[in-house]
Design an enzyme around this catalytic site. Structure first.
Site, PDB file in Angstrom:
ATOM      1  CE  LYS A  74      49.599  35.426  28.403  1.00 55.71           C
ATOM      2  NZ  LYS A  74      48.928  34.943  27.213  1.00 55.71           N
TER       3      LYS A  74
HETATM    4  N1  PMP Z   1      44.910  29.761  29.132  1.00 52.85           N
HETATM    5  C1  PMP Z   1      45.921  29.971  27.688  1.00 52.85           C
HETATM    6  C2  PMP Z   1      46.262  29.331  26.263  1.00 52.85           C
HETATM    7  C3  PMP Z   1      45.978  32.005  27.259  1.00 52.85           C
HETATM    8  O1  PMP Z   1      46.452  32.325  26.068  1.00 52.85           O
HETATM    9  C4  PMP Z   1      45.179  32.667  28.640  1.00 52.85           C
HETATM   10  C5  PMP Z   1      45.541  34.067  28.272  1.00 52.85           C
HETATM   11  N2  PMP Z   1      46.880  34.692  28.621  1.00 52.85           N
HETATM   12  C6  PMP Z   1      44.875  32.366  29.109  1.00 52.85           C
HETATM   13  C7  PMP Z   1      44.535  30.779  29.588  1.00 52.85           C
HETATM   14  C8  PMP Z   1      44.458  33.242  29.829  1.00 52.85           C
HETATM   15  O2  PMP Z   1      45.054  33.603  31.172  1.00 52.85           O
HETATM   16  P1  PMP Z   1      44.532  35.177  32.203  1.00 52.85           P
HETATM   17  O3  PMP Z   1      43.240  34.843  32.887  1.00 52.85           O
HETATM   18  O4  PMP Z   1      45.958  34.594  33.240  1.00 52.85           O
HETATM   19  O5  PMP Z   1      44.614  36.008  30.582  1.00 52.85           O
END
Ligand code: PMP
Length: 307
Positions: A157
Site C-alpha cells: 500500500k
Molecule cells: N484496493 C485498493 C486499491 C485500496 O486502496 C484498498 C483500501 N486500502 C483496498 C483494496 C481495500 O483494502 P482494505 O480492506 O485493507 O482497506
C-alpha cells in the site's frame, strides 16, 4: 478532513497545526511512502480498532517491499494508534498511519533520508456515501489499467501507486459515475480505486485472486470469512468484464468503503441483492462487536495515554 486535536508524529503527540513537513521531503517528490487506512468503531466496551495488528503488519510488509526500514515495530505503532485515539477522544474515527522518506537528499535514490512516521485520526463517514452503502453506487470500468506486478509491487500500500487510482476515479466522476473499476493489462478485473471487488452469481461469490494486481485487502479477507460463516461458497479466480455485466450482484469492500453494493456497472443495471445485503449487514455488526463472530478482530483502546 475534519481537524482533530493531536497527530502522532515521529514518537510524539503534536498539535494538529504543527504536524508539518519540509517541501524537500523525498516522499512528496517521488511518492516514496507507505500507508494504512484503519477504522476505530464504537462498541459496548468502548472504542475498538478493527484488525489493527493486521493493518500494521501490512504497513510493515509494504515498507519491506520498498526496502524501507520502519523505525517503529508493530507493537510500538499499536501503542501510538492507541495514544492518538485517546488524545483526540473520538468514539469512532479513521486512522491514517503513513511512513515516508523525509528531508535530506533529493536524488531519486532514497538512501540517506530519514523515514518519518505519522498517524492522523479524524471522523470519516461512509467513504462512498451512506446512500451508496444502502442502495448501491454506479461504477464504470476505467480506461486506466491497474499497475502491474512488475511496475510497482501492488501488494504494497504505497503512496505513489495511488496516482493510478486517482486518475481512474477522476475519470469515473467526470463521466457521472461514483467509482472506477480497474482491469489489468490482460483485461482481468482487478479492483476499485480504493476497494476490492466481489461478484455473486448463482449463489457463488467470486473475487479476483492476489495475482491480479490487487491489494490484499483486510476487508476482503473479513468478507470472505463472513460469507463462509453465512454458508456461501467463496472462490478466488480470474474475472473478466463480462462477469460483471452478467452478475446477479457485485459489491466493493474496503476499510473506508466498508461493504458497498454496485447498483450498476457501465450502465448495466444490477440492483442490490440479498447476498450483498446479508454480508454488508453482518460486516457492520461485526466491526461494532454486535456479532458473536470473531471478537479477536476488535482491538480495544485504552483511553489513558501510555506515556
Ligand atoms: N484496493 C485498493 C486499491 C485500496 O486502496 C484498498 C483500501 N486500502 C483496498 C483494496 C481495500 O483494502 P482494505 O480492506 O485493507 O482497506
Amino acid at each position: 478532513m475534519r481537524e482533530t486535536e493531536k497527530i502522532w508524529m515521529n514518537g510524539e503527540l503534536v498539535d494538529w497545526a504543527d504536524a508539518k513537513v519540509h517541501v524537500g521531503t523525498h516522499g512528496l517528490h517521488y511518492g516514496s511512502g507507505v500507508f494504512e487506512g484503519i477504522r476505530c468503531y464504537e462498541t459496548e466496551k468502548g472504542p475498538a480498532v478493527f484488525r489493527l495488528t493486521d493493518h500494521l503488519q501490512r504497513l510493515h510488509d509494504s515498507a519491506r517491499l520498498l526496502q524501507m526500514e520502519l523505525p517503529y515495530s508493530v507493537e510500538e505503532l499499536r501503542g501510538a494508534c492507541n495514544d492518538v485515539i485517546a488524545a483526540n477522544g473520538l468514539p469512532e474515527c479513521y486512522l491514517r498511519p503513513i511512513a515516508f522518506y523525509g528531508f535530506g537528499e533529493l536524488g531519486v535514490s532514497p538512501r540517506g533520508n530519514p523515514v518519518d512516521v505519522a498517524i492522523v485520526s479524524w471522523p470519516w463517514g461512509a467513504y462512498l456515501g451512506e446512500e451508496g452503502q444502502r442502495n448501491g453506487i454506479r461504477a464504470k470500468i476505467s480506461s486506466w489499467q491497474r499497475v502491474g506486478p512488475n511496475v510497482i509491487p501492488h501488494t504494497a500500500k504505497a503512496t505513489g501507486i495511488y496516482l493510478n487510482s486517482m486518475l481512474a476515479v477522476n475519470e469515473a466522476l467526470d463521466a457521472g459515475y461514483d467509482e472506477a473499476i480497474l482491469l489489468t493489462s490482460d483485461g482481468l478485473v482487478a479492483d476499485g480505486s480504493g476497494e476490492n471487488i466481489f461478484v455473486v452469481r448463482d449463489g457463488v461469490i467470486a473475487t479476483p485472486d492476489l495475482s491480479t494486481s490487487i491489494l490484499p485487502g483486510i476487508t476482503r479477507d473479513t468478507v470472505s470469512h463472513i460469507a463462509d460463516a453465512l454458508g456461501y461458497d467463496v472462490v478466488e479466480k480470474s474475472l473478466i468484464r463480462s462477469d460483471l455485466y452478467l452478475a446477479d450482484e457485485v459489491f466493493m469492500c474496503g476499510t473506508a468503503a466498508e461493504v458497498t453494493p454496485l447498483r450498476s456497472v457501465d450502465g448495466v443495471e444490477l440492483g442490490v441483492g440479498p447476498v450483498t445485503e446479508a454480508i454488508r449487514d453482518e460486516y457492520l455488526r461485526c466491526v461494532r462487536g454486535l456479532s458473536t463472530y470473531s471478537p479477536a478482530w476488535l482491538e480495544h483502546v485504552a483511553l489513558e495515554l501510555a506515556a
